[in-house]
Design a protein around this motif. Structure first.
Motif, PDB file in Angstrom:
ATOM      1  N   VAL A  56       0.861  -1.182   0.000  1.00  0.00           N
ATOM      2  CA  VAL A  56       0.000   0.000   0.000  1.00  0.00           C
ATOM      3  C   VAL A  56       0.898   1.233   0.000  1.00  0.00           C
ATOM      4  CG1 VAL A  56      -1.825  -1.217   1.275  1.00  0.00           C
ATOM      5  CG2 VAL A  56      -0.160   0.169   2.528  1.00  0.00           C
ATOM      6  N   GLY A  57       0.340   2.395  -0.332  1.00  0.00           N
ATOM      7  CA  GLY A  57       1.098   3.638  -0.231  1.00  0.00           C
ATOM      8  C   GLY A  57       1.080   4.451  -1.498  1.00  0.00           C
ATOM      9  N   VAL A  58       2.194   5.117  -1.753  1.00  0.00           N
ATOM     10  CA  VAL A  58       2.241   6.117  -2.801  1.00  0.00           C
ATOM     11  C   VAL A  58       3.597   6.097  -3.500  1.00  0.00           C
ATOM     12  CG1 VAL A  58       3.035   7.935  -1.221  1.00  0.00           C
ATOM     13  CG2 VAL A  58       1.713   8.577  -3.214  1.00  0.00           C
ATOM     14  N   SER A  59       3.668   6.484  -4.700  1.00  0.00           N
ATOM     15  CA  SER A  59       2.538   6.631  -5.588  1.00  0.00           C
ATOM     16  C   SER A  59       2.371   5.350  -6.384  1.00  0.00           C
ATOM     17  CB  SER A  59       2.687   7.858  -6.481  1.00  0.00           C
ATOM     18  OG  SER A  59       3.725   7.705  -7.414  1.00  0.00           O
ATOM     19  N   THR A  60       1.143   5.112  -6.771  1.00  0.00           N
ATOM     20  CA  THR A  60       0.797   3.843  -7.405  1.00  0.00           C
ATOM     21  C   THR A  60       1.703   3.547  -8.587  1.00  0.00           C
ATOM     22  OG1 THR A  60      -1.494   4.406  -6.850  1.00  0.00           O
ATOM     23  CG2 THR A  60      -1.151   2.463  -8.230  1.00  0.00           C
ATOM     24  N   ASN A  61       1.920   4.536  -9.440  1.00  0.00           N
ATOM     25  CA  ASN A  61       2.682   4.320 -10.675  1.00  0.00           C
ATOM     26  C   ASN A  61       4.190   4.442 -10.484  1.00  0.00           C
ATOM     27  OD1 ASN A  61       1.951   7.171 -10.266  1.00  0.00           O
ATOM     28  ND2 ASN A  61       3.236   7.501 -12.058  1.00  0.00           N
ATOM     29  N   ASN A  62       4.645   4.741  -9.292  1.00  0.00           N
ATOM     30  CA  ASN A  62       6.071   4.907  -9.075  1.00  0.00           C
ATOM     31  C   ASN A  62       6.550   3.871  -8.058  1.00  0.00           C
ATOM     32  OD1 ASN A  62       8.693   5.827  -8.750  1.00  0.00           O
ATOM     33  ND2 ASN A  62       8.144   7.966  -8.703  1.00  0.00           N
ATOM     34  N   SER A  63       6.648   4.231  -6.808  1.00  0.00           N
ATOM     35  CA  SER A  63       7.231   3.328  -5.813  1.00  0.00           C
ATOM     36  C   SER A  63       6.390   2.083  -5.554  1.00  0.00           C
ATOM     37  CB  SER A  63       7.482   4.082  -4.513  1.00  0.00           C
ATOM     38  OG  SER A  63       8.463   5.071  -4.718  1.00  0.00           O
ATOM     39  N   VAL A  64       5.062   2.208  -5.561  1.00  0.00           N
ATOM     40  CA  VAL A  64       4.216   1.028  -5.364  1.00  0.00           C
ATOM     41  C   VAL A  64       4.409   0.058  -6.523  1.00  0.00           C
ATOM     42  CG1 VAL A  64       1.824   0.204  -5.237  1.00  0.00           C
ATOM     43  CG2 VAL A  64       2.541   2.198  -3.896  1.00  0.00           C
ATOM     44  N   GLU A  65       4.327   0.561  -7.752  1.00  0.00           N
ATOM     45  CA  GLU A  65       4.481  -0.315  -8.914  1.00  0.00           C
ATOM     46  C   GLU A  65       5.877  -0.929  -8.973  1.00  0.00           C
ATOM     47  OE1 GLU A  65       3.852  -0.417 -13.764  1.00  0.00           O
ATOM     48  OE2 GLU A  65       3.252   1.385 -12.670  1.00  0.00           O
ATOM     49  N   ALA A  66       6.905  -0.135  -8.734  1.00  0.00           N
ATOM     50  CA  ALA A  66       8.284  -0.648  -8.784  1.00  0.00           C
ATOM     51  C   ALA A  66       8.500  -1.738  -7.739  1.00  0.00           C
ATOM     52  CB  ALA A  66       9.274   0.493  -8.584  1.00  0.00           C
ATOM     53  N   THR A  67       7.998  -1.514  -6.539  1.00  0.00           N
ATOM     54  CA  THR A  67       8.156  -2.487  -5.457  1.00  0.00           C
ATOM     55  C   THR A  67       7.364  -3.754  -5.737  1.00  0.00           C
ATOM     56  OG1 THR A  67       8.564  -0.702  -3.883  1.00  0.00           O
ATOM     57  CG2 THR A  67       7.866  -2.820  -2.965  1.00  0.00           C
ATOM     58  N   ALA A  68       6.133  -3.611  -6.230  1.00  0.00           N
ATOM     59  CA  ALA A  68       5.308  -4.784  -6.536  1.00  0.00           C
ATOM     60  C   ALA A  68       5.905  -5.605  -7.676  1.00  0.00           C
ATOM     61  CB  ALA A  68       3.882  -4.352  -6.878  1.00  0.00           C
ATOM     62  N   ARG A  69       6.474  -4.943  -8.677  1.00  0.00           N
ATOM     63  CA  ARG A  69       7.135  -5.677  -9.766  1.00  0.00           C
ATOM     64  C   ARG A  69       8.294  -6.508  -9.222  1.00  0.00           C
ATOM     65  NH1 ARG A  69       6.741  -3.860 -15.348  1.00  0.00           N
ATOM     66  NH2 ARG A  69       5.024  -2.393 -15.560  1.00  0.00           N
ATOM     67  N   SER A  70       9.128  -5.893  -8.403  1.00  0.00           N
ATOM     68  CA  SER A  70      10.257  -6.638  -7.828  1.00  0.00           C
ATOM     69  C   SER A  70       9.765  -7.776  -6.947  1.00  0.00           C
ATOM     70  CB  SER A  70      11.174  -5.720  -7.034  1.00  0.00           C
ATOM     71  OG  SER A  70      11.949  -4.948  -7.904  1.00  0.00           O
ATOM     72  N   ALA A  71       8.754  -7.505  -6.124  1.00  0.00           N
ATOM     73  CA  ALA A  71       8.216  -8.555  -5.249  1.00  0.00           C
ATOM     74  C   ALA A  71       7.758  -9.755  -6.079  1.00  0.00           C
ATOM     75  CB  ALA A  71       7.063  -8.004  -4.415  1.00  0.00           C
ATOM     76  N   GLY A  72       7.006  -9.490  -7.138  1.00  0.00           N
ATOM     77  CA  GLY A  72       6.558 -10.573  -8.007  1.00  0.00           C
ATOM     78  C   GLY A  72       7.719 -11.296  -8.657  1.00  0.00           C
ATOM     79  N   ASN A  73       8.690 -10.555  -9.141  1.00  0.00           N
ATOM     80  CA  ASN A  73       9.856 -11.155  -9.779  1.00  0.00           C
ATOM     81  C   ASN A  73      10.682 -11.977  -8.803  1.00  0.00           C
ATOM     82  OD1 ASN A  73       9.312 -10.111 -12.331  1.00  0.00           O
ATOM     83  ND2 ASN A  73      10.544  -8.282 -12.002  1.00  0.00           N
ATOM     84  N   LEU A  74      10.670 -11.611  -7.523  1.00  0.00           N
ATOM     85  CA  LEU A  74      11.417 -12.343  -6.501  1.00  0.00           C
ATOM     86  C   LEU A  74      10.642 -13.548  -5.967  1.00  0.00           C
ATOM     87  CD1 LEU A  74      12.883  -9.274  -4.579  1.00  0.00           C
ATOM     88  CD2 LEU A  74      14.180 -10.965  -5.919  1.00  0.00           C
ATOM     89  N   GLY A  75       9.418 -13.747  -6.463  1.00  0.00           N
ATOM     90  CA  GLY A  75       8.646 -14.921  -6.085  1.00  0.00           C
ATOM     91  C   GLY A  75       7.711 -14.740  -4.906  1.00  0.00           C
ATOM     92  N   PHE A  76       7.554 -13.520  -4.420  1.00  0.00           N
ATOM     93  CA  PHE A  76       6.591 -13.283  -3.345  1.00  0.00           C
ATOM     94  C   PHE A  76       5.175 -13.294  -3.926  1.00  0.00           C
ATOM     95  CE2 PHE A  76      10.430 -11.294  -1.633  1.00  0.00           C
ATOM     96  CZ  PHE A  76      10.460 -11.838  -0.357  1.00  0.00           C
ATOM     97  N   HIS A  77       4.231 -13.827  -3.157  1.00  0.00           N
ATOM     98  CA  HIS A  77       2.812 -13.744  -3.522  1.00  0.00           C
ATOM     99  C   HIS A  77       2.394 -12.335  -3.117  1.00  0.00           C
ATOM    100  CE1 HIS A  77       2.781 -18.033  -4.231  1.00  0.00           C
ATOM    101  NE2 HIS A  77       3.415 -18.165  -3.074  1.00  0.00           N
ATOM    102  N   THR A  78       2.159 -11.494  -4.107  1.00  0.00           N
ATOM    103  CA  THR A  78       2.024 -10.064  -3.858  1.00  0.00           C
ATOM    104  C   THR A  78       0.607  -9.582  -4.122  1.00  0.00           C
ATOM    105  OG1 THR A  78       4.334  -9.834  -4.496  1.00  0.00           O
ATOM    106  CG2 THR A  78       3.026  -7.816  -4.431  1.00  0.00           C
ATOM    107  N   LEU A  79       0.103  -8.814  -3.166  1.00  0.00           N
ATOM    108  CA  LEU A  79      -1.188  -8.158  -3.280  1.00  0.00           C
ATOM    109  C   LEU A  79      -0.936  -6.658  -3.249  1.00  0.00           C
ATOM    110  CD1 LEU A  79      -3.022 -10.231  -0.512  1.00  0.00           C
ATOM    111  CD2 LEU A  79      -3.101 -10.645  -2.986  1.00  0.00           C
ATOM    112  N   VAL A  80      -1.739  -5.911  -4.004  1.00  0.00           N
ATOM    113  CA  VAL A  80      -1.708  -4.452  -3.964  1.00  0.00           C
ATOM    114  C   VAL A  80      -3.134  -3.994  -3.688  1.00  0.00           C
ATOM    115  CG1 VAL A  80      -1.275  -2.321  -5.257  1.00  0.00           C
ATOM    116  CG2 VAL A  80       0.251  -4.291  -5.558  1.00  0.00           C
TER     117      VAL A  80
END
Length: 184
Positions: free
Chosen positions: A111-135
């Motif tokens: 969760v947090g800000v901004s959706t298209n910047n830090s949230v998206e970048a972090t979620a992409r890495s989380a998914g790529n690292l194999g974490f089951h990721t929810l946003v």
């Protein structure tokens, strides 16, 4: 393994609420994040506060500036983990992945800000690292932005596109109410 995902709260700092940041969407995002934070604290579930520390002097997120401080209603308790980052991705050079792996955490709620910047970048890495990721769509927000072709895009459009980039590829997009029901 934890049954609840780790709550990762991205960049909920005072600098994100400054007027010069421009028009934004999801005015209820902070209240939703606070509700999630409270539920995680009550459940004793893992959570991490991520703070952006800029490398650019004059930035509202430069060390020592008021903008770098956490928003008071979302400030971490002394016992809660804080990670600092210098780039949008909370996994880059921060120790976040190691902190999660050492604890056996495999699922994240971002969760947090901004959706298209830090949230998206972090979620992409989380998914790529194999974490089951929810946003949580309603616990994130974006700012209006002009696209590459020069077309002004509303904060809602920027937010929706960022979520579309993530959903089904790197993460699953959810709503706070659904997550809170599952936590109980």
């Amino acid at each position: 393994m934890h049954t609840a995902p780790a709550l990762i709260i991205i960049d909920m700092q005072q600098g994100m609420s400054r007027p010069e940041a421009g028009p934004r969407n999801n005015p209820q995002a902070e209240a939703n994040i606070a509700q999630l934070l409270n539920a995680w604290r009550q459940a004793g579930a893992p959570l991490v506060h991520v703070r952006h520390i800029s490398r650019t002097s004059g930035s509202p997120f430069w060390p020592g500036q008021p903008g770098v401080e956490f928003q008071p209603t979302l400030a971490p308790l002394a016992s809660e983990q804080v990670m600092e980052k210098n780039v949008p991705d909370a996994f880059a050079h921060s120790g976040l992945e190691r902190w999660l792996r050492v604890r056996g955490i495999e699922q994240l709620l971002i969760v947090g800000v901004s959706t298209n910047n830090s949230v998206e970048a972090t979620a992409r890495s989380a998914g790529n690292l194999g974490f089951h990721t929810l946003v949580a769509a309603d616990a994130c927000f974006a700012f209006a932005k002009v696209d590459y072709a020069g077309t002004p895009r509303s904060a809602d459009e920027v937010h929706a596109m960022a979520l579309a980039n993530l959903d089904g590829e790197y993460a699953r997009v959810v709503l706070c109410a659904d997550i809170l029901r599952q936590l109980q």
